[in-house]
Design a protein around this motif. Structure first.
Motif, short mmCIF file in Angstrom:
data_model
loop_
_atom_site.label_atom_id
_atom_site.label_comp_id
_atom_site.label_asym_id
_atom_site.label_seq_id
_atom_site.Cartn_x
_atom_site.Cartn_y
_atom_site.Cartn_z
N LEU A 316 -9.42 5.06 -2.85
CA LEU A 316 -8.47 5.43 -1.79
C LEU A 316 -8.60 6.90 -1.42
O LEU A 316 -8.08 7.31 -0.38
N LEU A 328 -5.25 0.13 5.08
CA LEU A 328 -4.82 -1.12 4.48
C LEU A 328 -5.43 -2.33 5.17
O LEU A 328 -5.79 -3.32 4.51
N ARG A 331 -8.83 -2.99 3.90
CA ARG A 331 -8.76 -3.58 2.56
C ARG A 331 -8.39 -5.06 2.66
O ARG A 331 -8.91 -5.90 1.91
N TYR A 493 -4.73 5.19 -6.84
CA TYR A 493 -3.53 4.57 -6.27
C TYR A 493 -2.27 5.25 -6.79
O TYR A 493 -2.16 5.56 -7.97
N SER A 495 2.11 5.02 -6.04
CA SER A 495 3.24 4.46 -5.32
C SER A 495 4.53 4.80 -6.05
O SER A 495 4.68 4.46 -7.22
N GLU A 524 4.50 -5.67 -5.54
CA GLU A 524 4.38 -4.41 -4.79
C GLU A 524 2.94 -3.90 -4.74
O GLU A 524 2.48 -3.41 -3.72
N VAL A 525 2.23 -4.02 -5.87
CA VAL A 525 0.83 -3.60 -5.87
C VAL A 525 0.04 -4.42 -4.88
O VAL A 525 -0.78 -3.88 -4.11
N LYS A 527 1.04 -5.79 -2.19
CA LYS A 527 1.35 -5.36 -0.81
C LYS A 527 0.45 -4.20 -0.40
O LYS A 527 -0.01 -4.13 0.74
N ASP A 528 0.21 -3.29 -1.34
CA ASP A 528 -0.61 -2.10 -1.04
C ASP A 528 -2.10 -2.38 -1.18
O ASP A 528 -2.92 -1.65 -0.61
N PRO A 530 -4.55 -2.03 -3.59
CA PRO A 530 -5.54 -1.04 -4.04
C PRO A 530 -6.75 -1.69 -4.69
O PRO A 530 -7.78 -1.04 -4.89
#
Length: 573
Positions: A316, A328, A331, A493, A495, A524-525, A527-528, A530
């Motif tokens: 990232l 994003l 990805r 990463y 957050s 949550e991970v 959603k992002d 990484p």
């Protein structure tokens, strides 16, 4: 077949790859753990076992350097569950000149070396989130060396002049830990390699430097006598200072352990074992789980759980291609492009169970749920959708990414499969090849390499440090903010939401509520995004070995045979 141990002989290993580190302050790779089992000891450890199918049994720590596991009943744990008092065994000695006993001060020194700025610990969060004052100590260590050369003398001076509030040597044989909150997995943390004591001699060397490796000391059954060109030749011999009565975990059956690193094809290595030319496969290789031939003695097909292995990690921090890895939608395009089933078929050669993984916590670890935020038909990928996402991200004309790739056959094949999938949507991969040791030891774990854009995408794997009560063991090392050298959060990463949920889960005393919080971290991970999880892969144990190997038992937290507990029959080559 005789069950009476035989003593002597040279255990011969050949295979690809190498260790990431020899220094236990930074070693965090299964191949390194394979030899560090023979070279180092910890407060607690996992006894070797022939059957790892019961995680509760296999991953219950036993006393190693400690005289006993602390409990409320024996006074080792305080009534509020926040203080652990641990007594060390008498008679455990370093092979120093002259030899001397391992002390509580050595244990404290070993832990204080973990955040060093040269080759630090990948799972530092286990300690910063658990021991009073450890986070503050690490922050002060980093601040002290910003823009300053990390010489051995300067690092030793910092470590000697700064204490961790919750970690003291009460006397030569007593270590006391004070915890931020009760942590029923603290014995598991103290069974990781990071808790290895460090003798005072280590203050003279840059952590894990060539000088360090040439001067490694041991309080375990074996000592390092040769570490050749970039670790391509490793030799260990019996440590004359080790005493069986002081070590309930290990033995010292073979006289010498001889490891040769080479990239010969797996069938060649297997044939050498069949002919009796070598005894075990070294490092990561299909030989370890290949089906034995008729009459071939082999260990049981058992495994304690599943690893996140492999997965794609995005750098990232990379400035390449206009910071494409920070986008994003790019990805997501890659996540939709990958054919996970095809990769599983490639790894079927290892004869270990695997299934597509759709979130970051694998089957068998606390917090796993079967949910799929980026579904594709039968997990085969959806290149049409992936292409649309790439166009949406502004890369309709395509882009080229730098792929960090291990120079080992099965990993090359995995990346070839990924490259073919990505080529269909307009992404080409420029390969940058590394040895196994370079891959984990410097390429991925150095944030500065990430910021330079040395790589954009890579294909590592991660096996939990323990199974059973293991909510923290995937998400803390891989996803909690950790942008220092030695990190296993390879892509950088970070957050606030994820970091906050991890802290909540660690504070939650109710197991069911904690499990839900670990699952929310997973959500949550994802959603992002990484990383792209690819497979639940059995945390496999070695099976195939040469005919003279006896008592082929396993070290629970790594994939390999325990070299300290097997013997050779006959011992002669």
């Amino acid at each position: 077949m005789s069950s009476t141990p035989r003593y002597g002989g040279t255990l011969r290993l050949v295979g690809p790859g190498g260790v990431d580190h020899i220094d236990t302050a930074s070693a965090y790779y299964a191949t390194s753990a394979q030899i560090l089992r023979a070279l180092s000891r910890q407060l607690f450890a996992y006894p070797a076992s022939a059957d790892l199918s019961d995680p509760a049994a296999s991953f219950t720590p036993a006393a190693d350097l400690a005289t006993e596991i602390p409990t409320l009943d024996n006074g080792g744990i305080s009534a509020d569950l926040r203080t652990y008092t641990i007594r060390l065994r008498e008679g455990v000695r370093w092979n120093s000149s002259p030899p001397r006993e391992v002390t509580a001060h050595d244990v404290v020194r070993g832990l204080k070396r973990l955040p060093n700025p040269v080759a630090g610990a990948g799972a530092l969060h286990y300690f910063t989130s658990t021991i009073v004052g450890f986070r503050e100590y690490c922050e002060a260590y980093r601040a002290a060396f910003e823009g300053r050369e990390a010489t051995p003398a300067a690092m030793a001076e910092f470590q000697d002049s700064h204490d961790v509030e919750g970690m003291t040597a009460a006397d030569d044989k007593t270590v006391v830990f004070r915890l931020i909150r009760p942590a029923n997995d603290f014995p598991n943390i103290l069974a990781t390699g990071f808790t290895t004591p460090a003798p005072a001699e280590y203050d003279a060397y840059v952590p894990d430097s060539p000088e360090f490796r040439r001067n490694t000391l041991s309080c375990a059954p074996y000592r390092l006598t040769e570490y050749g060109d970039r670790g391509l030749k490793i030799v260990m011999e019996r440590n004359p200072e080790w005493r069986a009565e002081t070590d309930p975990i290990r033995n010292q059956y073979v006289e010498r352990i001889d490891i040769t690193v080479g990239n010969e094809p797996v069938p060649v290595t297997q044939e050498k074992m069949d002919r009796g030319e070598i005894d075990l496969a070294w490092s990561y290789t299909a030989v370890s789980w290949a089906r034995p031939k008729a009459g071939q003695d082999a260990a049981p097909r058992s495994y304690p759980g599943f690893a996140l292995n492999p997965y794609l990690v995005f750098n990232l921090r990379s400035p390449n291609q206009g910071g494409a890895m920070g986008n994003l939608t790019v990805r997501k395009a890659i996540a939709h492009a990958v054919d996970k089933v095809a990769i599983g078929e490639i790894l079927d050669v290892l004869d270990a169970p695997n299934t597509p993984l759709r979130s970051v916590i694998p089957v068998g670890s606390i917090g796993h749920r079967d949910f799929d935020p980026y579904p594709t038909p039968d997990d085969r990928g959806d290149r049409s959708k992936a292409r649309r996402l790439l166009v949406e991200a502004g890369y309709g004309d395509g882009l080229t990414l730098i792929a960090a790739v291990r120079e080992i056959g099965v990993h090359l094949k995995v990346m070839e499969s990924v490259a073919a999938d990505l080529a269909e949507i307009g992404i080409s991969l420029e390969w940058r090849k590394y040895t196994q040791a370079e891959y984990y030891g410097s390429a991925l774990s150095d944030p500065e390499a990430g910021r330079r854009g040395d790589w954009d995408i890579a294909e590592p794997g991660f096996t939990p440090d323990w199974f059973g009560n293991n909510g923290r063991v995937i998400v803390q090392p891989l996803f909690q903010t950790n942008d220092v050298r030695g990190t296993t959060n390879y892509g950088g990463y970070s957050s606030e939401i994820v970091d906050g949920l991890i802290e909540q889960a660690l504070q939650e005393p109710d197991p069911a509520k904690a499990e839900e919080l670990w699952h929310q971290v997973d959500v949550e991970v994802m959603k992002d995004l990484p990383i792209v999880p690819i497979l639940n892969f059995a945390a496999m144990t070695s099976r195939y070995h040469g005919r003279r190997v006896r008592n082929a038992v396993h070290v629970p937290q790594i994939e390999f045979f325990d070299m300290t507990n097997l013997w050779l029959d006959p011992p002669e080559d």
